[in-house]
Design an enzyme around this catalytic site. Sequence first.
Site, PDB file in Angstrom:
ATOM      1  N   GLU A   6       3.231   1.927  -6.113  1.00  0.00           N
ATOM      2  CA  GLU A   6       2.145   1.681  -4.736  1.00  0.00           C
ATOM      3  C   GLU A   6       0.843   1.810  -5.527  1.00  0.00           C
ATOM      4  O   GLU A   6       0.653   2.916  -5.628  1.00  0.00           O
ATOM      5  CB  GLU A   6       2.680   2.445  -3.682  1.00  0.00           C
TER       6      GLU A   6
ATOM      7  N   CYS B  62      -5.752   4.420  -0.211  1.00  0.00           N
ATOM      8  CA  CYS B  62      -5.056   3.212  -0.705  1.00  0.00           C
ATOM      9  C   CYS B  62      -5.143   2.055   0.434  1.00  0.00           C
ATOM     10  O   CYS B  62      -5.410   1.041   0.400  1.00  0.00           O
ATOM     11  CB  CYS B  62      -3.952   3.234  -1.286  1.00  0.00           C
TER      12      CYS B  62
END
Length: 486
Positions: A254, A288
């Site tokens: 990720e 993120c």
Amino acid sequence: MEKFINYKDSFLHGEWIEGTSGRSYENTNPYDDALIQTMSIASKQQLEDAYIASKKAQKKWAKSTADTRVNILNKVAEYLKTNKEEIVDVIVHETGGSKIKANVEVDLTVGIVEEATEMANEIFQAEELPAQVEGKKNRLIRLPFGVITSISPFNFPLNLSMRTIAPAIALGNCVVHKPDLQVAYTGGIIIAKAFEDAGLPNDVLNVVQTDLEEIGDDMLTTPHSHLVSFTGSTPVGKHIGEIAGSKLKRVALELGGNNPFLVMSDANVDRAVEAAIFGKFIHQGQICMIINRFIIHKSKYDEFVKKFVEKASEIPCGDPRDDETIIGPLINDTQVEEAQKLISRAKEVGTDVKLEGKQEGRVITPYVFGDVKNDSEIAQTEQFAPIAVMIKAETDDIAIELANDTEFGLSSAIFTEDIERGKNLALEINSGMTHINDQTVNDNPTVPFGGTKESGMGRFGNPWIVDKFTTTKWVSVQEEYREFPF
């Protein structure tokens, strides 16, 4: 902090063991540089020993009952809830996060652990499959994968570490985990302490406090683990993918994001601004999933920018220990320098400054840039700072095109009053997640969390992580005598 402050070592083989590298790391508060603790750094040999011990322990843990694993995970969840106030304090001191961010992180982590209990029955359960051979019965059985390598980042370390650790353990795997040393407590010690108190057998979880200077690529090349779970930057993720791929290892990556927030021609601007402020400035933009680009239909542009700037200018900034603070410090000087370089270069090329921020220590107050070109450096860079860029779109269709014009594809958001149209538009955005009439920072343990393109590979969340953290085996039983052609 007092409950955890005396723990300064790695959690290895069920004990707190001092690192033998001969080196140490000063863990400090990013707001004022106050020393939290001096951590001992584990050596290459200690890492190797952790993998060997975990590989041995996994054979026994794989045979543990679902009830055993559920019982331990329930105790971990209870530990986090019971000690929430102190854990929030640690997150604030160590990561620079506001109290709002810290509470959100603990709650998300508890949810991950509780959802992991739902996975415990997935292993050793047989599923019947069709058979083309007469008298044959086919069975599909999930088995634990083995030893899983876990590497987590500095921004949401408790949550992003636990989303690998809890499901892995629930599914009969062992874990060797390395948190970022900057957040050794939030990303490692608190988790190890919770599992220790819950009675987890030795070596099912080893938490290694070390750094790349000491271990290099050893966590990627070790023959004792064939799955690497990593959350962090895209350049590092690419390196991990390259090394792991050469060893035919699985990866769960990720990575970075350049997440667009689209304000369509029919959007409710006031609602959009409320969501946008949260989705840009929570944890100083160091997430993120944070909003990286605001793409606004020209008919809504002036109103949206004006109201956004007004709200952004009023956000309390400073010491995250203060209850009112929303924007605290960036994690370290490097992050501050990168943010300031980005701001300076945007100004140098004449980008319109709608709100001028300032720097006080590692705290940067909000910057807002207007009439930004989508192909500019500041729009195409993952900012990881309280910097907002406003991009005007001539039409709704062009807004979608601009949203997709990026290397990344993690999260996205669309504001529109036409929900059905919003659902269709969501499918046109090339990202792993799209949120209609919400902002980009959303997580849940029961959704397929992950991105496309350079934002990563694989999906977290139940049941998608079950596929990643188990291996499937086909067992057939020929119950009737089979005649062969020769």
